[in-house]
Design an enzyme around this catalytic site. Structure first.
Site, short mmCIF file in Angstrom:
data_model
loop_
_atom_site.label_atom_id
_atom_site.label_comp_id
_atom_site.label_asym_id
_atom_site.label_seq_id
_atom_site.Cartn_x
_atom_site.Cartn_y
_atom_site.Cartn_z
N HIS A 222 -6.36 -5.47 0.16
CA HIS A 222 -6.30 -4.09 -0.22
C HIS A 222 -4.73 -3.21 -0.16
O HIS A 222 -4.84 -3.11 0.74
CB HIS A 222 -7.42 -3.38 0.97
CG HIS A 222 -7.74 -2.34 -0.01
ND1 HIS A 222 -9.05 -1.76 -0.42
CD2 HIS A 222 -7.38 -1.32 -0.17
CE1 HIS A 222 -9.50 -0.43 -0.58
NE2 HIS A 222 -8.03 0.39 -0.37
N GLU B 75 -8.36 -4.72 5.92
CA GLU B 75 -8.54 -5.66 4.63
C GLU B 75 -6.95 -6.16 4.56
O GLU B 75 -6.58 -5.65 3.68
CB GLU B 75 -8.59 -4.77 2.92
CG GLU B 75 -11.06 -4.98 4.06
CD GLU B 75 -11.04 -4.21 2.36
OE1 GLU B 75 -12.87 -3.84 2.57
OE2 GLU B 75 -10.73 -3.76 1.47
#
Length: 259
Positions: free
Chosen positions: A235, A232
């Site tokens: 993240h 991600e």
């Protein structure tokens, strides 16, 4: 940007791994702060306090559109923000501390195979039966330990944040930036919370300006101890984590900020 890419590869970390021992959620961390109190220049776009997220509604536990974090994580972001501001960018937060009750709601949503309301935007190529096996949904999250964030960069001066109207036509999160939801962040190649391998930080199909933007974010945060989860691009987790073995369940609300 080979040197920068090498730095990021070294920094990439599976930061969302579950804590080492399962436990009941604890009380609020004693140093839970609002990022807006630590650095009011950091922008907020707290998606789970709105209808614009993969569930299609405000998520349980998000009583206010706030970014709460353990103080060490908030201070690391403050320091990174100073560097980015000098380069003409600002951090923008999508999610910070996440109550365990919100994680529980994500799990229940993923198990409800009849609820496909937001599929066209957030997981157009992933069968909902695969969300656990493919690592998109889990019963524990680093966010609940108050040291993990989802964020992006905004070029300054920041444009007005677009509004989202429930029921509006949804656009694939991997569509070109001019077609997908008009986020104010710089082009990272996918939208936020895009359940697709194109959202992997160093996916080789993402090149050019989009790759440079991901590396810009990753390298700037790595200098302040914030490590990326490689699946991600948005993240990051402060390492070492302030509370590596404790999930919390106080709501995202002004009353949860510790004096």
């Amino acid at each position: 940007m080979p040197r920068l890419a090498a730095l990021v590869v070294g920094a990439v970390l599976a930061a969302s791994a579950a804590p080492s021992a399962a436990a009941e959620p604890g009380p609020a961390p004693p140093d839970l702060v609002s990022i807006s109190d630590v650095d009011p220049s950091i922008l907020l776009d707290i998606r789970y306090a709105t209808d614009h997220n993969f569930t299609g509604h405000r998520v349980d536990g998000y009583e206010a559109p706030m970014c709460l974090l353990a103080r060490p994580a908030a201070e690391a972001l403050r320091d990174a923000q100073r560097d980015f501001l000098a380069r003409g960018y600002s951090l923008k937060m999508y999610d910070c501390y996440r109550p365990q009750r919100a994680v529980d709601e994500f799990v229940a949503w993923a198990r409800d195979l009849a609820d496909q309301a937001m599929k066209a935007e957030f997981y157009p190529r992933v069968d909902k039966t695969r969300l656990f096996a493919d690592g998109y949904i889990a019963e524990k999250s680093g966010h609940s330990r108050a040291g993990t964030v989802d964020l992006t960069l905004v070029a300054l001066p920041a444009r007005a944040e677009p509004g989202y109207v429930a029921g509006q036509p949804l656009v694939d999160c991997t569509a070109p930036a001019g077609r997908r939801f008009a986020d104010t962040g710089i082009d990272m190649g996918t939208g936020y919370d895009c359940f697709d391998t194109l959202a992997h930080t160093l996916d080789p199909r993402v090149q050019g300006v989009q790759r440079e933007n991901r590396l810009l974010l990753a390298s700037g945060l790595a200098q302040h101890g914030l490590k990326n989860y490689d699946k991600e691009w948005w993240h990051y987790t402060l390492t070492p984590e302030p509370y590596p073995d404790t999930s919390f369940d106080v709501p995202v609300a002004p009353s949860s900020v510790q004096p």
